[in-house]
Write a protein that holds these residues in place. Sequence first.
Motif, PDB file in Angstrom:
ATOM      1  N   GLU A  76       0.822  -1.219   0.000  1.00 38.17           N
ATOM      2  CA  GLU A  76       0.000   0.000   0.000  1.00 38.17           C
ATOM      3  C   GLU A  76       0.853   1.266   0.000  1.00 38.17           C
ATOM      4  N   SER A  77       1.946   1.209   0.741  1.00 37.34           N
ATOM      5  CA  SER A  77       2.817   2.374   0.845  1.00 37.34           C
ATOM      6  C   SER A  77       3.402   2.749  -0.523  1.00 37.34           C
ATOM      7  N   LEU A 133      -1.358   9.174   2.183  1.00 38.14           N
ATOM      8  CA  LEU A 133       0.035   8.739   2.324  1.00 38.14           C
ATOM      9  C   LEU A 133       0.555   9.030   3.733  1.00 38.14           C
ATOM     10  N   TRP A 159       1.033   6.770  -6.785  1.00 39.96           N
ATOM     11  CA  TRP A 159      -0.165   7.546  -7.136  1.00 39.96           C
ATOM     12  C   TRP A 159       0.067   9.035  -6.894  1.00 39.96           C
ATOM     13  N   HIS A 160       0.624   9.337  -5.737  1.00 39.14           N
ATOM     14  CA  HIS A 160       0.904  10.718  -5.339  1.00 39.14           C
ATOM     15  C   HIS A 160       1.847  11.396  -6.355  1.00 39.14           C
ATOM     16  N   PHE A 177      -7.022  18.741  -9.885  1.00 38.73           N
ATOM     17  CA  PHE A 177      -5.824  17.922  -9.669  1.00 38.73           C
ATOM     18  C   PHE A 177      -5.211  18.227  -8.299  1.00 38.73           C
ATOM     19  N   LEU A 215      -4.349  15.744  -5.305  1.00 42.17           N
ATOM     20  CA  LEU A 215      -3.002  15.684  -4.723  1.00 42.17           C
ATOM     21  C   LEU A 215      -3.071  15.799  -3.199  1.00 42.17           C
ATOM     22  N   ILE A 223       0.102  12.005  -9.791  1.00 36.61           N
ATOM     23  CA  ILE A 223      -0.822  13.150  -9.780  1.00 36.61           C
ATOM     24  C   ILE A 223      -0.050  14.440 -10.009  1.00 36.61           C
ATOM     25  N   LEU A 250       0.655   4.139  -2.831  1.00 35.32           N
ATOM     26  CA  LEU A 250       0.273   5.532  -2.533  1.00 35.32           C
ATOM     27  C   LEU A 250       1.356   6.514  -2.993  1.00 35.32           C
ATOM     28  N   GLU A 251       2.624   6.113  -2.816  1.00 31.86           N
ATOM     29  CA  GLU A 251       3.722   6.972  -3.286  1.00 31.86           C
ATOM     30  C   GLU A 251       3.669   7.136  -4.799  1.00 31.86           C
ATOM     31  N   HIS A 294      -1.100   6.708   6.226  1.00 27.54           N
ATOM     32  CA  HIS A 294      -0.617   5.328   6.109  1.00 27.54           C
ATOM     33  C   HIS A 294       0.814   5.169   6.622  1.00 27.54           C
ATOM     34  N   LYS A 295       1.685   6.106   6.272  1.00 32.63           N
ATOM     35  CA  LYS A 295       3.103   5.955   6.614  1.00 32.63           C
ATOM     36  C   LYS A 295       3.440   6.462   8.012  1.00 32.63           C
ATOM     37  N   SER A 345      -4.370  12.518  -1.824  1.00 32.27           N
ATOM     38  CA  SER A 345      -3.329  11.483  -1.840  1.00 32.27           C
ATOM     39  C   SER A 345      -2.272  11.758  -0.766  1.00 32.27           C
TER      40      SER A 345
END
Lengths: 157, 148
Positions: free
Chosen positions: A65-66, B26, A72-73, B15, B19, A76, A69-70, B29-30, B22
């Motif tokens: 997942e990490s 992120l 995807w980020h 966008f 961003l 974008i 997400l990185e 999650h991290k 996201s």
Amino acid sequence: MKFTVIKNLQKDSAMSLILKGFLFFILLYIVSDIFVMKSSFGISADAVSSTLFGSEEAYIDPINESSFLEFWHTQIFFIMMILLTLSAVFIRVAKRSRNIITNALMISALISLFSLPLAFYTSKFFIDIYVISYFLWHLVAIYMIFYSFWKLNARSV
Amino acid sequence: MQEAYKLSILYYLAFSLLLIVSALMLFEHKIGFSFSGVLEYYTGNEEKFITAQSAGGILKIVLPHIFVFGLFAMVLLHFLVFADLRYKENITLLVYAAFIVALLEIFTPFMIIGGFEFFAYMKLFSFFTFLALLLYISWLLFQSITYS
């Protein structure tokens, strides 16, 4: 963004050349992106599915997942910057259909970015939408680049 | 401003929103949105097998963000100049706030690994404030474009 207010781009040879150089680099990015994605994330539904969910037959572990997400980020950010600058040039040189083309480019790019997490978190169904919209925005972007090149070489813009 | 450029900016705002979403996902999650989560992420936790971050490791993450934060804030803020005139009085304050908070967000991890635990709060504060400022600027632009 000075080019957005110059009355006749054809007469301003330096600005015209700068924009052509810029468009060439965007073209390089768009084309390279397809090759990089082909060798890393995948550009077919099967390849993307293997990357996201793994494949027992091919001994591929699913992406964590990490990392997802990185990825995807980062996508974008790059896409928004590329498309903003490309659309600014295109809008400046194009007269007809510029709203339709810009809408097609942005909406398809947004759909591709939305469908990625939807595919990862909800359903594999969104992988097909991601792949279709990914190629759609690339094709529209390439069309916009060549159209802008052509218009910059035309008599007056 | 031409209608087509307004369209382009509106999509840029869409966008930007994506961003921000996201970035939140992120971060959650991290690192996590708690004081202990931030502290553990940077200084480590043996019981949870979380290794401490080194200055070099943080710098690797920070380096692209220095450029990206600057560019992203600059692009978003410079659209305000083209927006409705009544917003221009507050632009200076917004510009200062956006860049200072972005700087804090980027460099607080170095203070955390330096032993200043309080900066874990600063990290959370600057992260949310930066995102809130971006959302506020986006809202100003959206209002200005759609109602002009």
